[in-house]
Design an enzyme around this catalytic site. Sequence first.
Site, PDB file in Angstrom:
ATOM      1  N   TYR A 146       0.815  -1.219   0.000  1.00  0.00           N
ATOM      2  CA  TYR A 146       0.000   0.000   0.000  1.00  0.00           C
ATOM      3  C   TYR A 146       0.848   1.269   0.000  1.00  0.00           C
ATOM      4  CZ  TYR A 146      -4.200  -2.784   1.075  1.00  0.00           C
ATOM      5  OH  TYR A 146      -5.228  -3.682   1.039  1.00  0.00           O
ATOM      6  N   LYS A 175       2.665 -15.320   2.678  1.00  0.00           N
ATOM      7  CA  LYS A 175       2.589 -15.989   1.376  1.00  0.00           C
ATOM      8  C   LYS A 175       4.027 -16.333   1.008  1.00  0.00           C
ATOM      9  CE  LYS A 175       0.141 -17.352  -2.205  1.00  0.00           C
ATOM     10  NZ  LYS A 175      -0.749 -18.508  -2.127  1.00  0.00           N
ATOM     11  N   ASP A 184      -3.972 -17.829   1.756  1.00  0.00           N
ATOM     12  CA  ASP A 184      -5.131 -18.480   1.124  1.00  0.00           C
ATOM     13  C   ASP A 184      -5.740 -19.512   2.068  1.00  0.00           C
ATOM     14  OD1 ASP A 184      -2.623 -19.583   0.742  1.00  0.00           O
ATOM     15  OD2 ASP A 184      -3.015 -20.376  -1.254  1.00  0.00           O
ATOM     16  N   ASP A 227      -5.955  -6.320   5.726  1.00  0.00           N
ATOM     17  CA  ASP A 227      -7.113  -5.553   5.254  1.00  0.00           C
ATOM     18  C   ASP A 227      -8.241  -6.522   4.871  1.00  0.00           C
ATOM     19  OD1 ASP A 227      -8.760  -3.634   4.193  1.00  0.00           O
ATOM     20  OD2 ASP A 227      -7.403  -3.026   2.585  1.00  0.00           O
ATOM     21  N   ASP A 274     -11.751  -7.913   7.366  1.00  0.00           N
ATOM     22  CA  ASP A 274     -13.139  -7.745   6.922  1.00  0.00           C
ATOM     23  C   ASP A 274     -13.858  -9.093   6.872  1.00  0.00           C
ATOM     24  OD1 ASP A 274     -13.039  -5.026   6.693  1.00  0.00           O
ATOM     25  OD2 ASP A 274     -13.932  -4.985   4.685  1.00  0.00           O
TER      26      ASP A 274
END
Length: 356
Positions: A135, A190, A222, A246, A250
Amino acid sequence: MKIAVLPGDGIGTEIVNEAVKVLRALDLDLSMEQAPVGGAAYELHGHPLPESTLKLAMDADAVLFGAVGDWKYDTLDRPLRPEQAILGLRKHMGLFANFRPAICYEQLVGASSLKPELIAGLDILIIRELTGDIYFGQPRGRRTAVDGHFPGAEEAFDTMRYSKPEIERIAHVAFQAARKRRQKVTSVDKANVLETFQFWKDVVTKVHKDYPDVELQHMYVDNAAMQLVKAPKAFDVIVTGNMFGDILSDEASMLTGSIGMLPSASLNAKGQGLYEPSHGSAPDIAGKGVANPLATILSAAMMLRFSLNQPEAADRIEAAVQKVLAQGLRTPDIYSEGTTKVGTAQMGDAVVAALM
Ligand code: NAD
């Protein structure tokens, strides 16, 4: 104890008013000063984070934040949009650690789209690194590709990067938080594909040596996304980078069924923090007096615990919220048959009454 109160836009003022009501009822020595932020500040000062608001926040021990944003500002230049205020506060205050608990209250088990037995008693904490990763990584932009699958084509790119100290500090935060809970940290990465996250995994593993009493598990992102809906109660603290956090936070928030119940905290190295509900400004219900103020009230409890060193007062608020739910009081977002529908202010009043 100085608190900067920034209600913002939409339902922000309504829900923050209720949290302030609850804080005042605690009889603590709190000084609370209010300032505009987001669209409200743009209207008054031509900027979503005016100097005066930023100064108030920087000088405070903690910031109680409502929400910002409205579709009517979607056409403004990006630096003037309400959401930029949050990014500005994160940057200037150095808020690198984002805490998002996902707790499923017994009385609200039916509000989740998962089977009750999967989420009854759920209590997990997602700690997301907030100031690094893809980001913020430079360089980024658009250019003409010189290689890749389509040399000569227009392309866009971002840069994923993490430095050792950035990973170390968020890992320490996670292990310390786990010590106060069920002593388990799942570090999500990852590492099988990304160099940045192989490095993340190596650094977290090294930091773990300081916390032999805490169990460390590594999980690919994942798989973490799957496990969160398959067996969410197997997690205690999840720590991860900005982008994975992020998305996963959620996902985790939806396990509990209602976004109106979920608080959050963003902390810097000094323990100064910004406390806000996990939801946005909900322009669709703003001004109707129906918004659920509990996420903001629970954010105020986190503020007392993490920035103001008042754990007992935090416990009192959390117990009062449990009590009003047990009494069957519900704002429309969490209403179900057989419970009593109340508005924003009535819910705040009920929490104040339950404190006594
Ligand atoms: P939102 O979270 O505001 O609303 C999503 C849905 O949840 C809406 O139906 C809304 O009515 C409902 N909802 C949210 N909070 C609720 C509450 N306390 N009680 C009852 N119902 C509630 O997300 P959105 O609609 O995607 O975004 C609206 C605006 O909020 C946008 O401008 C967006 O940029 C902004 N936003 C701000 C923040 C923030 O301030 N931190 C976070 C997310 C979105």
